[in-house]
Motif scaffolding. Structure first.
Motif, PDB file in Angstrom:
ATOM      1  N   HIS A 175       0.754  -0.913  -0.349  1.00 41.30           N
ATOM      2  CA  HIS A 175      -0.185   0.379   0.323  1.00 41.30           C
ATOM      3  C   HIS A 175       0.789   1.082   0.050  1.00 41.30           C
ATOM      4  CE1 HIS A 175      -2.781   2.652   1.397  1.00 41.30           C
ATOM      5  NE2 HIS A 175      -4.452   2.385   0.682  1.00 41.30           N
ATOM      6  N   PRO A 176       1.015   2.171  -0.888  1.00 45.29           N
ATOM      7  CA  PRO A 176       1.414   3.183  -0.856  1.00 45.29           C
ATOM      8  C   PRO A 176       1.468   3.968   0.111  1.00 45.29           C
ATOM      9  CG  PRO A 176       0.178   2.486  -2.527  1.00 45.29           C
ATOM     10  CD  PRO A 176      -0.632   1.931  -1.864  1.00 45.29           C
ATOM     11  N   THR A 177       0.946   4.436   1.534  1.00 46.59           N
ATOM     12  CA  THR A 177       0.732   4.915   2.500  1.00 46.59           C
ATOM     13  C   THR A 177       0.556   4.723   3.805  1.00 46.59           C
ATOM     14  OG1 THR A 177      -1.770   5.376   1.818  1.00 46.59           O
ATOM     15  CG2 THR A 177      -0.278   6.901   0.691  1.00 46.59           C
ATOM     16  N   SER A 178      -0.178   3.297   3.522  1.00 50.63           N
ATOM     17  CA  SER A 178      -0.605   3.385   4.705  1.00 50.63           C
ATOM     18  C   SER A 178       0.582   2.358   6.237  1.00 50.63           C
ATOM     19  CB  SER A 178      -1.821   1.467   5.505  1.00 50.63           C
ATOM     20  OG  SER A 178      -2.624   2.702   4.532  1.00 50.63           O
ATOM     21  N   LEU A 179       0.780   2.537   6.671  1.00 51.72           N
ATOM     22  CA  LEU A 179       1.941   2.415   7.796  1.00 51.72           C
ATOM     23  C   LEU A 179       1.759   0.658   7.732  1.00 51.72           C
ATOM     24  CD1 LEU A 179       1.867   5.222  10.819  1.00 51.72           C
ATOM     25  CD2 LEU A 179       3.187   4.879   8.363  1.00 51.72           C
ATOM     26  N   ALA A 180       2.949   0.050   7.819  1.00 50.88           N
ATOM     27  CA  ALA A 180       3.073  -1.353   8.210  1.00 50.88           C
ATOM     28  C   ALA A 180       2.852  -1.613   9.456  1.00 50.88           C
ATOM     29  CB  ALA A 180       4.275  -1.466   7.464  1.00 50.88           C
ATOM     30  N   THR A 198       6.578  -6.323 -12.198  1.00 46.21           N
ATOM     31  CA  THR A 198       5.125  -7.015 -11.974  1.00 46.21           C
ATOM     32  C   THR A 198       5.271  -5.770 -10.867  1.00 46.21           C
ATOM     33  OG1 THR A 198       6.606  -8.714 -10.938  1.00 46.21           O
ATOM     34  CG2 THR A 198       4.912  -9.020 -12.124  1.00 46.21           C
ATOM     35  N   ALA A 199       6.668  -5.202 -10.611  1.00 48.16           N
ATOM     36  CA  ALA A 199       7.350  -4.267  -9.779  1.00 48.16           C
ATOM     37  C   ALA A 199       5.448  -3.135  -9.481  1.00 48.16           C
ATOM     38  CB  ALA A 199       8.576  -3.790  -9.626  1.00 48.16           C
ATOM     39  N   SER A 200       5.243  -3.102  -8.628  1.00 51.07           N
ATOM     40  CA  SER A 200       3.819  -2.170  -7.749  1.00 51.07           C
ATOM     41  C   SER A 200       4.528  -1.747  -6.060  1.00 51.07           C
ATOM     42  CB  SER A 200       2.708  -3.138  -8.035  1.00 51.07           C
ATOM     43  OG  SER A 200       2.524  -4.054  -7.576  1.00 51.07           O
ATOM     44  N   SER A 201       5.219  -2.220  -6.132  1.00 49.89           N
ATOM     45  CA  SER A 201       5.452  -1.068  -4.301  1.00 49.89           C
ATOM     46  C   SER A 201       6.855   0.282  -4.616  1.00 49.89           C
ATOM     47  CB  SER A 201       5.855  -2.214  -3.740  1.00 49.89           C
ATOM     48  OG  SER A 201       6.848  -3.218  -4.087  1.00 49.89           O
ATOM     49  N   PRO A 202       6.673   1.039  -5.614  1.00 46.63           N
ATOM     50  CA  PRO A 202       8.101   2.063  -5.018  1.00 46.63           C
ATOM     51  C   PRO A 202       7.633   2.946  -4.313  1.00 46.63           C
ATOM     52  CG  PRO A 202       6.158   2.511  -6.852  1.00 46.63           C
ATOM     53  CD  PRO A 202       5.637   0.825  -6.916  1.00 46.63           C
ATOM     54  N   TYR A 203       5.950   3.083  -3.331  1.00 43.33           N
ATOM     55  CA  TYR A 203       5.788   3.667  -2.838  1.00 43.33           C
ATOM     56  C   TYR A 203       6.125   3.055  -1.629  1.00 43.33           C
ATOM     57  CZ  TYR A 203       4.751   7.519  -5.623  1.00 43.33           C
ATOM     58  OH  TYR A 203       5.087   8.276  -6.600  1.00 43.33           O
ATOM     59  N   TRP A 204       6.475   3.732  -0.118  1.00 46.87           N
ATOM     60  CA  TRP A 204       6.214   2.703   0.855  1.00 46.87           C
ATOM     61  C   TRP A 204       6.224   4.129   2.435  1.00 46.87           C
ATOM     62  CZ3 TRP A 204       5.878  -2.225   2.633  1.00 46.87           C
ATOM     63  CH2 TRP A 204       5.897  -2.483   4.239  1.00 46.87           C
ATOM     64  N   GLU A 205       4.968   3.862   2.980  1.00 45.38           N
ATOM     65  CA  GLU A 205       4.159   4.612   3.754  1.00 45.38           C
ATOM     66  C   GLU A 205       4.827   6.030   3.899  1.00 45.38           C
ATOM     67  OE1 GLU A 205       7.112   3.629   7.224  1.00 45.38           O
ATOM     68  OE2 GLU A 205       5.625   1.751   8.121  1.00 45.38           O
ATOM     69  N   GLY A 206       4.418   6.689   2.765  1.00 50.66           N
ATOM     70  CA  GLY A 206       3.472   7.618   2.088  1.00 50.66           C
ATOM     71  C   GLY A 206       4.971   8.287   1.470  1.00 50.66           C
ATOM     72  N   ALA A 207       6.391   8.119   1.372  1.00 56.55           N
ATOM     73  CA  ALA A 207       7.521   7.714   1.093  1.00 56.55           C
ATOM     74  C   ALA A 207       8.074   7.134  -0.712  1.00 56.55           C
ATOM     75  CB  ALA A 207       8.260   8.093   1.795  1.00 56.55           C
ATOM     76  N   SER A 225      10.500   5.002  -2.016  1.00 59.63           N
ATOM     77  CA  SER A 225      11.648   4.149  -0.907  1.00 59.63           C
ATOM     78  C   SER A 225      12.614   4.246  -2.635  1.00 59.63           C
ATOM     79  CB  SER A 225      11.102   2.800  -1.325  1.00 59.63           C
ATOM     80  OG  SER A 225      10.594   2.272  -2.999  1.00 59.63           O
ATOM     81  N   GLY A 226      12.196   4.423  -3.425  1.00 61.66           N
ATOM     82  CA  GLY A 226      13.782   4.901  -4.756  1.00 61.66           C
ATOM     83  C   GLY A 226      13.703   3.809  -5.361  1.00 61.66           C
ATOM     84  N   TYR A 227      12.534   2.711  -4.930  1.00 64.74           N
ATOM     85  CA  TYR A 227      12.951   1.218  -5.277  1.00 64.74           C
ATOM     86  C   TYR A 227      12.000   1.011  -5.889  1.00 64.74           C
ATOM     87  CZ  TYR A 227      16.668  -0.778  -2.672  1.00 64.74           C
ATOM     88  OH  TYR A 227      18.118  -1.030  -1.771  1.00 64.74           O
ATOM     89  N   MET A 245      12.442  -6.229  -0.887  1.00 64.41           N
ATOM     90  CA  MET A 245      13.518  -5.693   0.254  1.00 64.41           C
ATOM     91  C   MET A 245      12.601  -5.945   1.336  1.00 64.41           C
ATOM     92  SD  MET A 245      15.322  -4.710  -2.386  1.00 64.41           S
ATOM     93  CE  MET A 245      16.802  -5.014  -0.667  1.00 64.41           C
ATOM     94  N   VAL A 246      10.876  -6.173   1.554  1.00 58.65           N
ATOM     95  CA  VAL A 246      11.054  -5.842   3.155  1.00 58.65           C
ATOM     96  C   VAL A 246      11.154  -7.791   3.063  1.00 58.65           C
ATOM     97  CG1 VAL A 246       9.219  -5.937   4.222  1.00 58.65           C
ATOM     98  CG2 VAL A 246       9.485  -4.138   2.979  1.00 58.65           C
ATOM     99  N   PHE A 247      10.523  -8.962   1.440  1.00 62.59           N
ATOM    100  CA  PHE A 247       9.930 -10.543   2.208  1.00 62.59           C
ATOM    101  C   PHE A 247      11.057 -10.653   2.389  1.00 62.59           C
ATOM    102  CE2 PHE A 247       8.589 -14.044   0.229  1.00 62.59           C
ATOM    103  CZ  PHE A 247       7.464 -14.596   1.090  1.00 62.59           C
TER     104      PHE A 247
END
Length: 371
Positions: free
Chosen positions: A97-102, A162-171, A173-175, A181-183
């Motif tokens: 999710h691009p903005t929700s806190l994990a 399939t990369a679809s997670s460039p945003y992480w907790e509202g920022a 990620s640069g990835y 990277m998390v998994f």
């Protein structure tokens, strides 16, 4: 540890698609999975299943010979989920999710999930990620490990497409794929080790069990792994929003596995890369997506632009795709190369909030809304 591999139908396919549940107004993650699961007959092993988090569900197909048939089944499951979720809930297909806190998300109270959360501490609390798993049938146990490692060599292609997670907790990620990277932080996750025989794999599983690392074989969470279903499971992909993307990745997995199976039948070895190059390619794909070079086994030209490599394999796999009746689905990879996978579409949307709206609007659509 015994790990029974019952050979499946050659190049049959099955798809597992993880989707997040978000509030229709705020578009933030909401713990409404149980609402959906209460309306299905078998939330543990049916086509609509419980997953790790209370704000996600998984759609699972049966065994199919054709990609279009698997997609038709998933469409039916998606329609059912939408009806059960209610008007106040939307679905989201993305690696994160691009903005929700994990750490704000809760996992289901189930022994295996509890072990993941307790054992992995901080990283267990960061597992608000969503993937796509594609099974492909293998007709002989002796092929399982060579094809597992062979298919893992193409992990950078699957990650980038399939990369679809460039945003992480509202920022940003640069990835391209923050999920990747998390998994990989969890033990037993990551690339498979090069093994040639089933005895080697069972010995490996036995040693993990003796060390207290696993209690069941399915806790070996390699990016690509052999499954008790008589399949190889490609697990490296982010979840994607549209059926065209899902179908393209299913077709690519099916065609590559069939290509490798035929190579083995003809007495040829499947090309390999050393583990250190496999890891580098995986990182490059997660970081830069399609716009990087990857290390290849080619003689005289080790580094190759990823886009060029993908196009070469699309051409090589065309005859197999025609035989497997997935030529149109495989050809959509060309569209992704031209117009961009989800991570590029999200960044073009303007930021995390705009990317979130785009993802919700695209999820369940036939094709991306190219901007």
């Amino acid at each position: 540890m015994r790990f029974d591999f019952v050979p499946g139908g050659n190049s049959t396919i099955g798809v597992e698609w993880e989707l997040a549940l978000v509030d229709a107004q705020s578009l933030e993650l909401v713990p409404r999975a149980q609402r959906v699961l209460d309306g299905v007959d078998d939330p543990k092993s049916g086509p609509i299943r419980r997953e790790y988090l209370t704000d996600m569900i998984e759609l699972v197909t049966g065994v199919h010979h054709r990609v279009d048939e698997a997609m038709d089944e998933l469409r039916g499951h998606l329609q059912q989920v939408n009806a059960l979720a209610g008007d106040d809930t939307r679905l989201l297909g993305a690696g994160a999710h691009p903005t929700s806190l994990a750490a704000d998300q809760e996992h289901f109270d189930f022994w295996r999930y509890n072990v993941v959360a307790e054992r992995n501490a901080y990283w267990g609390r960061q597992m608000a990620i969503f993937g796509t798993h594609i099974h492909v049938g293998i007709n002989h146990r002796d092929k399982a490990l060579p094809i597992t490692y062979g298919l893992a060599r193409f992990s950078p292609y699957f990650i980038a497409l399939t990369a679809s997670s460039p945003y992480w907790e509202g920022a940003d990620s640069g990835y391209a794929s923050q999920r990747t990277m998390v998994f990989q932080q969890l033990p037993t996750n990551g690339l498979p080790y090069p093994m040639d025989t089933w005895d080697q794999f069972e010995h490996y599983a036995t040693e993990l069990e003796a060390a207290g690392m696993i209690t069941t074989p399915n806790e070996i969470r390699w990016d690509v792994r052999p499954s008790t279903f008589g399949t190889i499971e490609n697990r490296v992909l982010d979840s994607v929003p549209t059926f065209a993307e899902l179908a393209a990745m299913t077709a690519l997995t099916q065609c590559l596995a069939e290509y490798m199976s035929r190579e083995l039948d003809d007495g040829r070895a499947i090309a390999r890369l050393p583990m250190w190059f496999m890891k580098e390619n995986k990182w490059r794909a997660a970081r830069y997506g399609l716009d990087t070079e990857v290390v290849t086994p080619r003689v005289g030209q080790k580094l190759r632009p990823m886009r060029e490599g993908i196009l070469d394999w699309l051409n090589r796999l065309e005859p197999i795709a025609a035989e497997l009746h997935c030529a149109d689905e495989l050809a959509f990879v060309n569209d992704l190369l031209e117009h961009g996978p989800s991570y590029l579409r999200q960044r073009a949307a303007g930021g995390p909030a705009q990317a979130l709206r785009q993802l919700v609007d695209e999820t369940g659509a036939d094709r991306p809304a190219w901007g």
